[in-house]
Scaffold this motif. Structure first.
Motif, PDB file in Angstrom:
ATOM      1  N   SER A  17       0.830  -1.201   0.000  1.00 55.67           N
ATOM      2  CA  SER A  17       0.000   0.000   0.000  1.00 55.67           C
ATOM      3  C   SER A  17       0.865   1.250   0.000  1.00 55.67           C
ATOM      4  O   SER A  17       1.989   1.242   0.496  1.00 55.67           O
ATOM      5  CB  SER A  17      -0.895   0.021   1.247  1.00 55.67           C
ATOM      6  N   LEU A  18       0.302   2.306  -0.541  1.00 55.78           N
ATOM      7  CA  LEU A  18       0.863   3.645  -0.462  1.00 55.78           C
ATOM      8  C   LEU A  18      -0.287   4.623  -0.322  1.00 55.78           C
ATOM      9  O   LEU A  18      -1.390   4.361  -0.813  1.00 55.78           O
ATOM     10  CB  LEU A  18       1.678   4.001  -1.702  1.00 55.78           C
ATOM     11  N   ARG A  19      -0.005   5.757   0.302  1.00 55.56           N
ATOM     12  CA  ARG A  19      -1.003   6.809   0.397  1.00 55.56           C
ATOM     13  C   ARG A  19      -0.423   8.088  -0.182  1.00 55.56           C
ATOM     14  O   ARG A  19       0.569   8.606   0.333  1.00 55.56           O
ATOM     15  CB  ARG A  19      -1.414   7.046   1.849  1.00 55.56           C
ATOM     16  N   LEU A  20      -1.033   8.578  -1.228  1.00 59.09           N
ATOM     17  CA  LEU A  20      -0.628   9.832  -1.842  1.00 59.09           C
ATOM     18  C   LEU A  20      -1.426  10.989  -1.258  1.00 59.09           C
ATOM     19  O   LEU A  20      -2.606  10.834  -0.932  1.00 59.09           O
ATOM     20  CB  LEU A  20      -0.829   9.789  -3.350  1.00 59.09           C
ATOM     21  N   SER A  21      -0.764  12.123  -1.154  1.00 59.15           N
ATOM     22  CA  SER A  21      -1.425  13.343  -0.706  1.00 59.15           C
ATOM     23  C   SER A  21      -1.237  14.434  -1.746  1.00 59.15           C
ATOM     24  O   SER A  21      -0.199  14.489  -2.414  1.00 59.15           O
ATOM     25  CB  SER A  21      -0.852  13.822   0.633  1.00 59.15           C
ATOM     26  N   VAL A  48      -7.611   8.049 -12.740  1.00 57.05           N
ATOM     27  CA  VAL A  48      -7.899   6.840 -11.974  1.00 57.05           C
ATOM     28  C   VAL A  48      -8.970   7.058 -10.918  1.00 57.05           C
ATOM     29  O   VAL A  48      -9.665   6.107 -10.543  1.00 57.05           O
ATOM     30  CB  VAL A  48      -6.629   6.259 -11.319  1.00 57.05           C
ATOM     31  N   ALA A  49      -9.118   8.283 -10.436  1.00 58.96           N
ATOM     32  CA  ALA A  49     -10.136   8.554  -9.419  1.00 58.96           C
ATOM     33  C   ALA A  49     -10.452  10.041  -9.400  1.00 58.96           C
ATOM     34  O   ALA A  49      -9.570  10.868  -9.635  1.00 58.96           O
ATOM     35  CB  ALA A  49      -9.657   8.112  -8.040  1.00 58.96           C
ATOM     36  N   SER A  71     -10.174  10.502  -1.270  1.00 59.73           N
ATOM     37  CA  SER A  71     -10.890  11.254  -0.238  1.00 59.73           C
ATOM     38  C   SER A  71     -10.312  12.660  -0.188  1.00 59.73           C
ATOM     39  O   SER A  71      -9.271  12.926  -0.769  1.00 59.73           O
ATOM     40  CB  SER A  71     -10.774  10.565   1.134  1.00 59.73           C
ATOM     41  N   ARG A  72     -11.015  13.533   0.502  1.00 59.55           N
ATOM     42  CA  ARG A  72     -10.518  14.903   0.619  1.00 59.55           C
ATOM     43  C   ARG A  72     -10.886  15.480   1.974  1.00 59.55           C
ATOM     44  O   ARG A  72     -11.892  15.101   2.578  1.00 59.55           O
ATOM     45  CB  ARG A  72     -11.058  15.785  -0.503  1.00 59.55           C
ATOM     46  N   ASP A  73     -10.061  16.416   2.420  1.00 64.40           N
ATOM     47  CA  ASP A  73     -10.301  17.161   3.651  1.00 64.40           C
ATOM     48  C   ASP A  73     -10.205  18.631   3.272  1.00 64.40           C
ATOM     49  O   ASP A  73      -9.110  19.176   3.138  1.00 64.40           O
ATOM     50  CB  ASP A  73      -9.257  16.779   4.697  1.00 64.40           C
ATOM     51  N   ASN A  74     -11.346  19.274   3.076  1.00 64.74           N
ATOM     52  CA  ASN A  74     -11.331  20.661   2.615  1.00 64.74           C
ATOM     53  C   ASN A  74     -10.749  21.613   3.656  1.00 64.74           C
ATOM     54  O   ASN A  74     -10.176  22.639   3.302  1.00 64.74           O
ATOM     55  CB  ASN A  74     -12.730  21.094   2.209  1.00 64.74           C
ATOM     56  N   ALA A  75     -10.890  21.292   4.916  1.00 62.05           N
ATOM     57  CA  ALA A  75     -10.310  22.137   5.968  1.00 62.05           C
ATOM     58  C   ALA A  75      -8.783  22.151   5.870  1.00 62.05           C
ATOM     59  O   ALA A  75      -8.145  23.168   6.149  1.00 62.05           O
ATOM     60  CB  ALA A  75     -10.748  21.660   7.334  1.00 62.05           C
ATOM     61  N   LYS A  76      -8.212  21.019   5.467  1.00 64.29           N
ATOM     62  CA  LYS A  76      -6.761  20.920   5.309  1.00 64.29           C
ATOM     63  C   LYS A  76      -6.325  21.182   3.868  1.00 64.29           C
ATOM     64  O   LYS A  76      -5.132  21.129   3.571  1.00 64.29           O
ATOM     65  CB  LYS A  76      -6.276  19.531   5.739  1.00 64.29           C
ATOM     66  N   LYS A  77      -7.278  21.405   2.977  1.00 67.61           N
ATOM     67  CA  LYS A  77      -6.996  21.643   1.567  1.00 67.61           C
ATOM     68  C   LYS A  77      -6.146  20.515   0.982  1.00 67.61           C
ATOM     69  O   LYS A  77      -5.149  20.744   0.284  1.00 67.61           O
ATOM     70  CB  LYS A  77      -6.291  22.989   1.360  1.00 67.61           C
ATOM     71  N   THR A  78      -6.541  19.311   1.267  1.00 60.32           N
ATOM     72  CA  THR A  78      -5.758  18.155   0.858  1.00 60.32           C
ATOM     73  C   THR A  78      -6.671  17.067   0.297  1.00 60.32           C
ATOM     74  O   THR A  78      -7.760  16.826   0.827  1.00 60.32           O
ATOM     75  CB  THR A  78      -4.945  17.596   2.037  1.00 60.32           C
ATOM     76  N   VAL A  79      -6.181  16.426  -0.764  1.00 62.57           N
ATOM     77  CA  VAL A  79      -6.845  15.278  -1.347  1.00 62.57           C
ATOM     78  C   VAL A  79      -5.916  14.080  -1.214  1.00 62.57           C
ATOM     79  O   VAL A  79      -4.699  14.220  -1.364  1.00 62.57           O
ATOM     80  CB  VAL A  79      -7.177  15.520  -2.829  1.00 62.57           C
ATOM     81  N   TYR A  80      -6.498  12.924  -0.947  1.00 58.66           N
ATOM     82  CA  TYR A  80      -5.699  11.724  -0.712  1.00 58.66           C
ATOM     83  C   TYR A  80      -6.063  10.640  -1.719  1.00 58.66           C
ATOM     84  O   TYR A  80      -7.185  10.580  -2.224  1.00 58.66           O
ATOM     85  CB  TYR A  80      -5.953  11.193   0.697  1.00 58.66           C
ATOM     86  N   LEU A  81      -5.105   9.769  -1.965  1.00 59.03           N
ATOM     87  CA  LEU A  81      -5.369   8.564  -2.737  1.00 59.03           C
ATOM     88  C   LEU A  81      -4.725   7.392  -1.984  1.00 59.03           C
ATOM     89  O   LEU A  81      -3.501   7.272  -1.943  1.00 59.03           O
ATOM     90  CB  LEU A  81      -4.800   8.655  -4.154  1.00 59.03           C
ATOM     91  N   GLN A  82      -5.574   6.601  -1.351  1.00 58.68           N
ATOM     92  CA  GLN A  82      -5.102   5.402  -0.664  1.00 58.68           C
ATOM     93  C   GLN A  82      -5.053   4.279  -1.689  1.00 58.68           C
ATOM     94  O   GLN A  82      -6.069   3.957  -2.313  1.00 58.68           O
ATOM     95  CB  GLN A  82      -6.047   5.038   0.480  1.00 58.68           C
TER      96      GLN A  82
END
Length: 123
Positions: A17-21, A48-49, A71-82
């Protein structure tokens, strides 16, 4: 204006696994749909997503369904790809992109792009 910076790429073993930010700057990030693309050597860039601004709609390419989660966290202005259950064919440079129109992500017409992060899946 939105600036996007990806992180989290690297080397993973098959099945790992990897998690991209994707960290964004700019006060209006919460209004943008965002997506993760990838491009392997000799291949076209593919989405891809993708996720809408509020997170209510999410879509995946068939090649990653059931293995990747955006997924995304708008408060942190970050999008993730697990990325789980990684395969060698997932090896590519992964890019984050944003656009005010969700559909534009799916036709490769996103307004804002990051520089990309390399993901290599190999034993």
């Amino acid at each position: 204006q939105v600036q996007l910076v990806e992180s989290g790429g690297g080397l993973a073993q098959p099945g790992g696994s990897l998690r991209l930010s994707c960290a964004a700057s700019g006060s209006l990030f919460s209004i943008y749909a965002t997506g993760w693309y990838r491009q392997a050597p000799g291949n076209q860039r593919e989405l891809v997503a993708a996720i809408t601004s509020g997170g209510g709609i999410i879509n995946y390419a068939d090649s990653v369904k059931g293995r990747f989660t955006i997924s995304r966290d708008n408060a942190k202005k970050t999008v993730y790809l697990q990325m789980d259950s990684l395969k060698p064919e997932d090896t590519a440079v992964y890019f984050c992109a944003a656009d005010s129109v969700y559909r534009d992500l799916w036709i490769g017409a996103a307004d804002y792009w990051g520089q990309g992060t390399q993901v290599t899946v190999s034993s």
